[in-house]
Design an enzyme around this catalytic site. Sequence first.
Site, mmCIF file in Angstrom:
data_model
loop_
_atom_site.group_PDB
_atom_site.id
_atom_site.type_symbol
_atom_site.label_atom_id
_atom_site.label_comp_id
_atom_site.label_asym_id
_atom_site.label_seq_id
_atom_site.Cartn_x
_atom_site.Cartn_y
_atom_site.Cartn_z
ATOM 1 N N GLU A 112 53.715 3.673 50.705
ATOM 2 C CA GLU A 112 54.406 4.586 49.807
ATOM 3 C C GLU A 112 55.909 4.417 49.885
ATOM 4 O OE1 GLU A 112 51.979 8.609 49.350
ATOM 5 O OE2 GLU A 112 51.786 7.666 51.308
ATOM 6 N N CYS B 121 63.603 5.399 49.658
ATOM 7 C CA CYS B 121 63.021 5.669 50.981
ATOM 8 C C CYS B 121 61.796 4.773 51.145
ATOM 9 C CB CYS B 121 62.643 7.148 51.065
ATOM 10 S SG CYS B 121 61.807 7.572 52.594
ATOM 11 N N CYS C 125 50.674 5.962 60.401
ATOM 12 C CA CYS C 125 51.610 6.088 61.523
ATOM 13 C C CYS C 125 50.835 6.409 62.790
ATOM 14 C CB CYS C 125 52.622 7.210 61.240
ATOM 15 S SG CYS C 125 53.892 7.381 62.523
ATOM 16 N N CYS D 63 52.984 13.562 65.314
ATOM 17 C CA CYS D 63 53.810 14.745 65.090
ATOM 18 C C CYS D 63 52.986 15.772 64.306
ATOM 19 C CB CYS D 63 55.077 14.367 64.328
ATOM 20 S SG CYS D 63 56.017 13.045 65.135
ATOM 21 N N CYS E 37 53.742 16.597 60.450
ATOM 22 C CA CYS E 37 53.846 15.509 59.473
ATOM 23 C C CYS E 37 52.477 15.069 58.981
ATOM 24 C CB CYS E 37 54.576 14.325 60.104
ATOM 25 S SG CYS E 37 54.750 12.929 58.977
ATOM 26 N N GLY F 261 55.379 5.888 58.816
ATOM 27 C CA GLY F 261 55.455 4.986 59.957
ATOM 28 C C GLY F 261 56.661 5.212 60.842
ATOM 29 N N GLU F 262 56.621 4.578 62.001
ATOM 30 C CA GLU F 262 57.725 4.640 62.953
ATOM 31 C C GLU F 262 58.423 3.275 62.939
ATOM 32 O OE1 GLU F 262 59.605 6.628 64.805
ATOM 33 O OE2 GLU F 262 60.536 4.757 65.429
ATOM 34 N N SER G 169 65.352 5.967 60.600
ATOM 35 C CA SER G 169 65.055 7.169 61.380
ATOM 36 C C SER G 169 63.962 6.894 62.405
ATOM 37 C CB SER G 169 64.592 8.277 60.418
ATOM 38 O OG SER G 169 64.215 9.425 61.126
ATOM 39 N N SER H 37 64.893 11.976 64.997
ATOM 40 C CA SER H 37 64.146 13.200 64.681
ATOM 41 C C SER H 37 63.966 14.023 65.950
ATOM 42 C CB SER H 37 62.781 12.847 64.101
ATOM 43 O OG SER H 37 62.956 12.061 62.944
ATOM 44 N N LEU H 38 64.548 15.212 65.962
ATOM 45 C CA LEU H 38 64.488 16.027 67.187
ATOM 46 C C LEU H 38 63.372 17.074 67.143
ATOM 47 C CD1 LEU H 38 68.106 16.830 68.404
ATOM 48 C CD2 LEU H 38 66.351 15.440 69.518
ATOM 49 N N ASN I 120 58.369 20.761 54.791
ATOM 50 C CA ASN I 120 57.651 20.595 53.535
ATOM 51 C C ASN I 120 56.186 20.860 53.821
ATOM 52 O OD1 ASN I 120 59.924 19.703 51.916
ATOM 53 N ND2 ASN I 120 59.907 17.900 53.247
ATOM 54 N N CYS J 52 59.888 14.552 52.731
ATOM 55 C CA CYS J 52 59.751 14.174 54.147
ATOM 56 C C CYS J 52 58.438 14.697 54.709
ATOM 57 C CB CYS J 52 60.848 14.817 54.984
ATOM 58 S SG CYS J 52 62.471 14.214 54.664
HETATM 59 N N1 SAH Z 1 58.823 8.117 62.303
HETATM 60 C C1 SAH Z 1 60.209 8.218 61.916
HETATM 61 C C2 SAH Z 1 60.399 8.022 60.459
HETATM 62 C C3 SAH Z 1 59.856 9.146 59.594
HETATM 63 S S1 SAH Z 1 61.223 9.983 58.971
HETATM 64 C C4 SAH Z 1 60.795 9.513 62.445
HETATM 65 O O1 SAH Z 1 60.045 10.321 62.971
HETATM 66 O O2 SAH Z 1 62.001 9.698 62.395
HETATM 67 C C5 SAH Z 1 60.573 11.413 58.469
HETATM 68 C C6 SAH Z 1 61.484 12.590 58.773
HETATM 69 O O3 SAH Z 1 60.854 13.710 58.176
HETATM 70 C C7 SAH Z 1 61.572 12.880 60.257
HETATM 71 O O4 SAH Z 1 62.859 13.352 60.572
HETATM 72 C C8 SAH Z 1 60.581 14.011 60.444
HETATM 73 O O5 SAH Z 1 60.954 14.843 61.504
HETATM 74 C C9 SAH Z 1 60.650 14.711 59.128
HETATM 75 N N2 SAH Z 1 59.406 15.380 58.759
HETATM 76 C C10 SAH Z 1 58.154 15.013 59.069
HETATM 77 N N3 SAH Z 1 57.263 15.861 58.531
HETATM 78 C C11 SAH Z 1 57.978 16.767 57.853
HETATM 79 C C12 SAH Z 1 57.630 17.870 57.045
HETATM 80 N N4 SAH Z 1 56.372 18.202 56.816
HETATM 81 N N5 SAH Z 1 58.635 18.583 56.484
HETATM 82 C C13 SAH Z 1 59.917 18.214 56.660
HETATM 83 N N6 SAH Z 1 60.301 17.170 57.384
HETATM 84 C C14 SAH Z 1 59.347 16.455 57.987
#
Ligand code: SAH
Length: 360
Positions: free
Chosen positions: A93, A106, A113, A117, A120, A166-167, A198, A221-222, A301, A344
């Site tokens: 995607e 993006c 992935c 998390c 996500c 993905g990461e 990211s 991503s914290l 989201n 996201c």
């Molecule tokens: N794996 C990488 C790349 C994905 S980036 C990473 O974790 O950074 C996706 C971003 O969207 C990350 O900052 C993640 O924390 C955020 N994210 C994931 N699920 C989300 C959601 N449901 N709503 C908002 N942000 C989300």
Amino acid sequence: MNSSVNLVGLSEEELGAFVEQMGQPAYRARQIFDALHHRRLQSFAEMTDLPKDLRERLPETATAATLTVESRYVSEDGTRRFLMKTHDNLPVETVFIPEERRDTICFSSQSGCPLQCTFCLTAQLGLLRSLTAGEIVEQIIIVLNDTYGVGAKPPRGTNLVGMGAGEPFLNFDSLMKALRIMAAPHGLFIVPHRVTVSTAGIVPRIRELAAISDRPNLAISLAAPTNEMRDELMPINRKWPLEKLLEACAEFEQTLKPGERFTFEYVMLAGVNDSDEHARQLANLLNRHNLHAKVNLIPHNPADPLPYQPSAADRVERFKAILESKGVHAFIRRPRGRDIFAACGQLAARREMNTLANRP
Ligand code: SAH
């Protein structure tokens, strides 16, 4: 098909070796590179500057495109989500986000992935496989062609974010190769400075990136201000806990050059990680590690079956105000493309789950 080389994923040097092996003069490499990346042609038949017999022979051993677009969803805010398929039928995607100053694409680094998390949706797919450099570059070519026309220059340039499925740092070599290919001035000419990648916090790769001079911008991503909470929300934290992660971030920050950006992302989950106390903990944590990077607050989201709701707007504002009162710069990211599962954390090949389940 499987044994053919995807020329989109080759550097110009590698293309040189490829054409030599075909008994072609060296300058063909530049011609083909230009056709693939500058003119963004996706079939050899269109490369009419190549001799006809070469155009006809190339498909026997090589391909100029491997991804196919299955569907394209257009959001009411103009965001578009492309659901593509690899040659082996896996979902990829890519999201096009129109913006006032500069459009953003993006891209995904993996199909599915491996990280789990809990907030996500992509996590629910598991890892299908990492994408090749060619598949990463193709996503950009497809979206650019669809948006602006084949080979047409984006009027205001393009920013890329590696924030799709993905990461990226678990597919580091392909990612970096794709970025090198895309940076070529006689190709797509999207320089690393225009790219942000990211990561959920793969510490050794943060260190590796710190040592590279021509590199993309970094985002981390914290999602949580304590190990206890981050262990739950982002299980990767058990491997690389906050102190290790932030130590690597502080080292990375030391290597920043003018114009390079480094940001934290913090997804805001109602009633989970968004209290005044969490904001204070987050600010203290960053200050303790002497980090100056800004924090992007991302309202969650929501998507079935994720067990979270986005924090209310006034909660996000308050959280931001607390961070700022402690000297941490914070910004609120406006969600884009939520209605089409393009925002996201929403990329999970939605509407196509059936075809996925039918995968051989
Ligand atoms: N794996 C990488 C790349 C994905 S980036 C990473 O974790 O950074 C996706 C971003 O969207 C990350 O900052 C993640 O924390 C955020 N994210 C994931 N699920 C989300 C959601 N449901 N709503 C908002 N942000 C989300």
